[in-house]
Design a protein around this motif. Sequence first.
Motif, PDB file in Angstrom:
ATOM      1  N   ASP A  54      22.751 -23.639 107.311  1.00  0.00           N
ATOM      2  CA  ASP A  54      24.099 -24.088 108.111  1.00  0.00           C
ATOM      3  C   ASP A  54      23.699 -24.425 109.340  1.00  0.00           C
ATOM      4  OD1 ASP A  54      24.962 -23.556 105.374  1.00  0.00           O
ATOM      5  OD2 ASP A  54      26.663 -22.040 106.281  1.00  0.00           O
ATOM      6  N   LYS A  55      22.880 -23.647 110.047  1.00  0.00           N
ATOM      7  CA  LYS A  55      22.584 -24.008 111.493  1.00  0.00           C
ATOM      8  C   LYS A  55      21.957 -25.485 111.596  1.00  0.00           C
ATOM      9  CE  LYS A  55      21.927 -19.192 113.172  1.00  0.00           C
ATOM     10  NZ  LYS A  55      21.199 -18.073 113.709  1.00  0.00           N
ATOM     11  N   LEU A  56      21.217 -25.801 110.601  1.00  0.00           N
ATOM     12  CA  LEU A  56      20.626 -26.963 110.331  1.00  0.00           C
ATOM     13  C   LEU A  56      21.602 -28.072 110.699  1.00  0.00           C
ATOM     14  CD1 LEU A  56      17.683 -26.617 108.126  1.00  0.00           C
ATOM     15  CD2 LEU A  56      17.367 -26.610 110.507  1.00  0.00           C
ATOM     16  N   ALA A  57      22.659 -28.003 109.685  1.00  0.00           N
ATOM     17  CA  ALA A  57      23.675 -28.723 109.454  1.00  0.00           C
ATOM     18  C   ALA A  57      24.540 -28.846 110.747  1.00  0.00           C
ATOM     19  CB  ALA A  57      24.778 -28.376 108.418  1.00  0.00           C
ATOM     20  N   ASP A  58      24.769 -27.734 111.459  1.00  0.00           N
ATOM     21  CA  ASP A  58      25.575 -27.674 112.732  1.00  0.00           C
ATOM     22  C   ASP A  58      25.029 -28.431 113.866  1.00  0.00           C
ATOM     23  OD1 ASP A  58      27.134 -25.767 111.571  1.00  0.00           O
ATOM     24  OD2 ASP A  58      26.280 -23.987 112.583  1.00  0.00           O
ATOM     25  N   GLN A  59      23.682 -29.030 113.641  1.00  0.00           N
ATOM     26  CA  GLN A  59      23.244 -29.891 114.657  1.00  0.00           C
ATOM     27  C   GLN A  59      22.536 -31.155 114.020  1.00  0.00           C
ATOM     28  OE1 GLN A  59      20.214 -27.646 116.762  1.00  0.00           O
ATOM     29  NE2 GLN A  59      21.411 -26.070 117.451  1.00  0.00           N
ATOM     30  N   GLY A  60      22.921 -31.387 112.694  1.00  0.00           N
ATOM     31  CA  GLY A  60      22.378 -32.558 111.978  1.00  0.00           C
ATOM     32  C   GLY A  60      23.415 -33.232 111.437  1.00  0.00           C
ATOM     33  N   VAL A  61      22.891 -34.067 110.362  1.00  0.00           N
ATOM     34  CA  VAL A  61      23.555 -34.735 109.485  1.00  0.00           C
ATOM     35  C   VAL A  61      23.776 -34.278 108.215  1.00  0.00           C
ATOM     36  CG1 VAL A  61      24.202 -37.009 108.179  1.00  0.00           C
ATOM     37  CG2 VAL A  61      23.351 -36.968 110.812  1.00  0.00           C
ATOM     38  N   LEU A  62      24.863 -33.764 107.539  1.00  0.00           N
ATOM     39  CA  LEU A  62      24.880 -33.422 106.295  1.00  0.00           C
ATOM     40  C   LEU A  62      25.463 -34.340 105.113  1.00  0.00           C
ATOM     41  CD1 LEU A  62      26.357 -29.986 104.978  1.00  0.00           C
ATOM     42  CD2 LEU A  62      27.527 -32.035 104.143  1.00  0.00           C
ATOM     43  N   PHE A  63      24.567 -34.932 104.244  1.00  0.00           N
ATOM     44  CA  PHE A  63      24.993 -35.703 103.214  1.00  0.00           C
ATOM     45  C   PHE A  63      25.661 -35.349 102.017  1.00  0.00           C
ATOM     46  CE2 PHE A  63      21.794 -37.445 105.990  1.00  0.00           C
ATOM     47  CZ  PHE A  63      21.866 -38.884 105.949  1.00  0.00           C
ATOM     48  N   LYS A  64      27.128 -35.738 101.943  1.00  0.00           N
ATOM     49  CA  LYS A  64      27.833 -35.281 100.775  1.00  0.00           C
ATOM     50  C   LYS A  64      27.395 -36.019  99.626  1.00  0.00           C
ATOM     51  CE  LYS A  64      31.706 -33.317 101.119  1.00  0.00           C
ATOM     52  NZ  LYS A  64      33.199 -33.021 101.417  1.00  0.00           N
ATOM     53  N   ARG A  65      26.873 -37.243  99.679  1.00  0.00           N
ATOM     54  CA  ARG A  65      26.387 -38.032  98.451  1.00  0.00           C
ATOM     55  C   ARG A  65      24.947 -38.820  98.702  1.00  0.00           C
ATOM     56  NH1 ARG A  65      31.030 -42.141  96.993  1.00  0.00           N
ATOM     57  NH2 ARG A  65      30.582 -43.033  99.151  1.00  0.00           N
ATOM     58  N   ALA A  66      24.107 -37.630  98.675  1.00  0.00           N
ATOM     59  CA  ALA A  66      22.568 -37.846  98.495  1.00  0.00           C
ATOM     60  C   ALA A  66      22.289 -37.488  96.985  1.00  0.00           C
ATOM     61  CB  ALA A  66      21.679 -36.994  99.344  1.00  0.00           C
ATOM     62  N   TYR A  67      21.483 -38.558  96.505  1.00  0.00           N
ATOM     63  CA  TYR A  67      21.276 -38.332  94.906  1.00  0.00           C
ATOM     64  C   TYR A  67      19.681 -38.602  94.727  1.00  0.00           C
ATOM     65  CZ  TYR A  67      26.145 -39.082  94.358  1.00  0.00           C
ATOM     66  OH  TYR A  67      27.512 -38.779  94.392  1.00  0.00           O
ATOM     67  N   VAL A  68      19.409 -38.445  93.643  1.00  0.00           N
ATOM     68  CA  VAL A  68      17.926 -38.776  93.109  1.00  0.00           C
ATOM     69  C   VAL A  68      17.906 -39.863  92.188  1.00  0.00           C
ATOM     70  CG1 VAL A  68      17.349 -36.178  93.523  1.00  0.00           C
ATOM     71  CG2 VAL A  68      18.035 -36.943  91.076  1.00  0.00           C
ATOM     72  N   ARG A 125      23.033 -35.434  91.981  1.00  0.00           N
ATOM     73  CA  ARG A 125      23.311 -35.203  93.243  1.00  0.00           C
ATOM     74  C   ARG A 125      22.506 -34.010  94.010  1.00  0.00           C
ATOM     75  NH1 ARG A 125      29.139 -33.268  95.851  1.00  0.00           N
ATOM     76  NH2 ARG A 125      28.599 -32.787  98.070  1.00  0.00           N
ATOM     77  N   THR A 126      22.101 -34.291  95.148  1.00  0.00           N
ATOM     78  CA  THR A 126      21.080 -33.190  95.849  1.00  0.00           C
ATOM     79  C   THR A 126      21.561 -32.889  97.047  1.00  0.00           C
ATOM     80  OG1 THR A 126      18.826 -32.410  96.109  1.00  0.00           O
ATOM     81  CG2 THR A 126      19.114 -34.827  96.678  1.00  0.00           C
ATOM     82  N   PRO A 127      21.309 -31.658  97.575  1.00  0.00           N
ATOM     83  CA  PRO A 127      21.641 -31.323  98.925  1.00  0.00           C
ATOM     84  C   PRO A 127      20.739 -32.157  99.934  1.00  0.00           C
ATOM     85  CG  PRO A 127      20.410 -29.450  98.043  1.00  0.00           C
ATOM     86  CD  PRO A 127      20.873 -30.471  96.968  1.00  0.00           C
ATOM     87  N   LEU A 128      21.133 -32.342 101.239  1.00  0.00           N
ATOM     88  CA  LEU A 128      20.357 -33.410 102.035  1.00  0.00           C
ATOM     89  C   LEU A 128      21.033 -33.096 103.337  1.00  0.00           C
ATOM     90  CD1 LEU A 128      17.900 -34.996 103.011  1.00  0.00           C
ATOM     91  CD2 LEU A 128      19.440 -37.007 102.630  1.00  0.00           C
TER      92      LEU A 128
END
Length: 519
Positions: A62-76, A374-377
């Motif tokens: 979560d700390k990475l997301a707090d200083q970054g971009v969280l993708f809600k629609r990243a796919y493979v 869908r994958t986390p990114l």
Amino acid sequence: MNKYARYILIGAIAILQLFAIKSAYTQAPDKRLNIIYIMSDDHAYQAISAYGYGLNQTPNIDKLADQGVLFKRAYVTNSICGPSRAVMLTGKFSHVNGFTDNHSTFDGNQQTVAKLLHNSGYTTAVIGKWHLVSDPQGFDYWNIHPGQGDYYNPDFIENGVRKRVEGYSTNLVTDFTIKWLDQRDKSKPFFLMYQQKAPHRNWMPEPKYYHLFDSIQFPIPANFFDDYSTRTSAAHEQEMEIARHMKDTYDLKLAFDLPKEKQQGYNAIWQNMYDRLTPEEKKKWEEAYKPSNDAFYKANLSGKELALWKYQHYMKDYLRCVQSVDDNVGRLMEYLKANGLDKNTIIIYTSDQGFFLGEHGWFDKRWMYEESFRTPLIVKWPGVTNKKTVTESMVQNVDLAETILDMAGLPIPGDMQGKSFVPLLKGKQKGNVHDALYYHFYENQEHKVAKHIGVRTDRYKLIYFYEKNEWELYDLQKDSSEMHNVYNDAAYSKVQGQLKQKLQELKKQYNDPVPEKIQ
């Protein structure tokens, strides 16, 4: 001085100047940012608390997301372990890079993002799960699990030398990573692929988390008892239901040491894994699992009650493994901060694909349904992504190689098939990186998931099971859980035609020869 002597002197001075320039260039520090690519195996986005599903807490990710971009629609492009890794490395779809399923062998002689970075002056390493059969190329250092790897006292292959190492896999991968960071060539920027086995099946937690979630009852997905009534035969024929297909020993750990006559198939795989534990580790394991196993046998559950018990047991072990992943992300981030690397190191956190946590009654992946596709990114880029940003832009793992090269300021080869999403990270691009995504799953073996291709747009998803000539169409705006196949609904006939046309266009764009015809 005659003219010949003068020419000799001028030539000598010119040579000395060239040596001086070259020396200054080679000695100048390379100030390009370091890049750490973190990939866990089968880590569902639902099991990262920054995504808001409330199942568990992952404070370090979560700390990475707090200083970054969280993708809600990243796919493979192909939801299975090895092929997903090959796509990321090459920036090419499975049919182009040659690794279409987990029975393939990766051609390490081909162009990869690691080789391109290495050739540009980066020092490179891959540590942890590799799962591409052939030896890694393009890395100064590699220390990988053979095959899937083991949770306890696993084998590692370090630059070609195989050895067994005592400890828990998730911790060991971080130990080796930190050791390499300490010993690397510090005159160069680094590209590190830090890749965990966890939380891959069969979900063996480390001892300190044996009792985590003991008092928790996880919410049951609304479609856990899905009867697939509107779906094609593909959904009915799969073998990945928690209720029917989980193995008593391998998955659910309902027995420990098995008699020789029962050590076949998955039981044999389980016994080999269990035998890796030391006598002391076995004692702790049995102390942790025997009481709940005894209670299970005494209860003599059946039907829905049995299915729900398996679901709870699965979820607890899966999320216990995730907890160790999060701990070790924290360990690595602490190391970076303590060594002054946090301000010049890009962090990318992802998984090789998504994973079913009981949705449709399933575990595993493979399908083009959202939980698998869908994958986390999460991307944290010092100086670029300094506060939490959530994006709905559609990206795909085929984009990662180009994005990493773009981050490093390197040219992107024309034969790569993705798109850099650096402009999105820098806030210079709005909307989707892709307006439609192409998918192809090839392996109809484990779990009996039928081969299929498909297209996903903002609102719709069309799936074609080409060996069966069967279709599914979903209106994701109205049916986010993908329960109602509307392919034969007359109200969607126009949408169906548009999506078939788009599927044909993408198949042609990416030069995918299979299937030969779309009927």
